[in-house]
Motif scaffolding. Structure first.
Motif, PDB file in Angstrom:
ATOM      1  N   LYS A   1       0.841  -1.210   0.000  1.00  0.00           N
ATOM      2  CA  LYS A   1       0.000   0.000   0.000  1.00  0.00           C
ATOM      3  C   LYS A   1       0.867   1.247   0.000  1.00  0.00           C
ATOM      4  N   TYR A   2       1.910   1.265   0.819  1.00  0.00           N
ATOM      5  CA  TYR A   2       2.805   2.427   0.870  1.00  0.00           C
ATOM      6  C   TYR A   2       3.564   2.596  -0.438  1.00  0.00           C
ATOM      7  N   LEU A   3       3.974   1.492  -1.054  1.00  0.00           N
ATOM      8  CA  LEU A   3       4.657   1.578  -2.351  1.00  0.00           C
ATOM      9  C   LEU A   3       3.715   2.157  -3.412  1.00  0.00           C
ATOM     10  N   ILE A   4       2.463   1.750  -3.362  1.00  0.00           N
ATOM     11  CA  ILE A   4       1.459   2.299  -4.284  1.00  0.00           C
ATOM     12  C   ILE A   4       1.273   3.788  -4.028  1.00  0.00           C
ATOM     13  N   ASP A   5       1.247   4.193  -2.768  1.00  0.00           N
ATOM     14  CA  ASP A   5       1.128   5.617  -2.436  1.00  0.00           C
ATOM     15  C   ASP A   5       2.294   6.409  -3.023  1.00  0.00           C
ATOM     16  N   ILE A   6       3.497   5.863  -2.919  1.00  0.00           N
ATOM     17  CA  ILE A   6       4.678   6.523  -3.468  1.00  0.00           C
ATOM     18  C   ILE A   6       4.539   6.633  -4.981  1.00  0.00           C
ATOM     19  N   ASP A   7       4.182   5.536  -5.619  1.00  0.00           N
ATOM     20  CA  ASP A   7       4.021   5.520  -7.076  1.00  0.00           C
ATOM     21  C   ASP A   7       2.962   6.527  -7.515  1.00  0.00           C
ATOM     22  N   ASN A   8       1.846   6.579  -6.805  1.00  0.00           N
ATOM     23  CA  ASN A   8       0.779   7.532  -7.142  1.00  0.00           C
ATOM     24  C   ASN A   8       1.237   8.979  -6.979  1.00  0.00           C
ATOM     25  N   SER A   9       2.008   9.247  -5.934  1.00  0.00           N
ATOM     26  CA  SER A   9       2.504  10.611  -5.719  1.00  0.00           C
ATOM     27  C   SER A   9       3.470  11.027  -6.815  1.00  0.00           C
ATOM     28  N   ILE A  10       4.314  10.101  -7.233  1.00  0.00           N
ATOM     29  CA  ILE A  10       5.238  10.399  -8.335  1.00  0.00           C
ATOM     30  C   ILE A  10       4.437  10.668  -9.606  1.00  0.00           C
ATOM     31  N   ALA A  11       3.429   9.862  -9.867  1.00  0.00           N
ATOM     32  CA  ALA A  11       2.586  10.066 -11.047  1.00  0.00           C
ATOM     33  C   ALA A  11       1.876  11.417 -10.996  1.00  0.00           C
ATOM     34  N   GLU A  12       1.419  11.809  -9.816  1.00  0.00           N
ATOM     35  CA  GLU A  12       0.781  13.123  -9.682  1.00  0.00           C
ATOM     36  C   GLU A  12       1.763  14.235 -10.026  1.00  0.00           C
ATOM     37  N   ILE A  13       2.975  14.137  -9.491  1.00  0.00           N
ATOM     38  CA  ILE A  13       3.985  15.157  -9.777  1.00  0.00           C
ATOM     39  C   ILE A  13       4.243  15.223 -11.280  1.00  0.00           C
ATOM     40  N   GLU A  14       4.403  14.073 -11.904  1.00  0.00           N
ATOM     41  CA  GLU A  14       4.626  14.058 -13.353  1.00  0.00           C
ATOM     42  C   GLU A  14       3.444  14.663 -14.098  1.00  0.00           C
ATOM     43  N   GLY A  15       2.236  14.389 -13.618  1.00  0.00           N
ATOM     44  CA  GLY A  15       1.032  14.932 -14.247  1.00  0.00           C
ATOM     45  C   GLY A  15       0.937  16.442 -14.183  1.00  0.00           C
ATOM     46  N   TYR A  16       1.537  17.034 -13.172  1.00  0.00           N
ATOM     47  CA  TYR A  16       1.493  18.493 -13.047  1.00  0.00           C
ATOM     48  C   TYR A  16       2.191  19.187 -14.213  1.00  0.00           C
ATOM     49  N   PHE A  17       3.072  18.465 -14.879  1.00  0.00           N
ATOM     50  CA  PHE A  17       3.853  19.066 -15.951  1.00  0.00           C
ATOM     51  C   PHE A  17       3.336  18.707 -17.340  1.00  0.00           C
TER      52      PHE A  17
END
Length: 115
Positions: free
Chosen positions: A7-23
């Protein structure tokens, strides 16, 4: 793998994807980042989540210290953003985004597929 760790690894992956999405609609350039307060705060929030999730992963299984490069530095950045917000520099956050986030993304995705 412990399901909480996953679950925590998924949270990390999702946060990275969000950051990438901002750009997606904003140039991935330092000056664009620096001038956009809302973008900076969104990135910082996701870095907080990443740091907290890494901290929780290590708390559940210390072996991940050798599986997540710079795990302690990631947690340190989280602490800096949360507790010493007034000393966070745009240059340091930008360096993390450009130099460290791609490697972390790769490591996290590899760990998630090992399950």
């Amino acid at each position: 793998m412990d399901e909480r760790v996953m679950k925590y690894l998924i949270d990390i992956d999702n946060s990275i994807a969000e950051i990438e999405g901002y750009f997606q609609n904003i140039p991935k350039e330092f000056n664009s980042y620096r001038q956009n307060t809302m973008l900076k705060r969104a990135v910082e929030r996701n870095l907080e989540i990443i740091g907290e999730a890494v901290k929780k992963v290590l708390k559940r299984d210390e072996a991940y210290i050798n599986k997540i490069t710079e795990a302690k530095s990631i947690i340190g950045l989280r602490n800096l953003v949360i507790h010493a917000y007034d000393s966070v520099s745009d240059e340091n956050i930008w360096a993390v985004l450009i130099n460290h986030l791609p490697k972390l993304k790769s490591e996290i995705q590899d760990l998630m597929t090992q399950n």
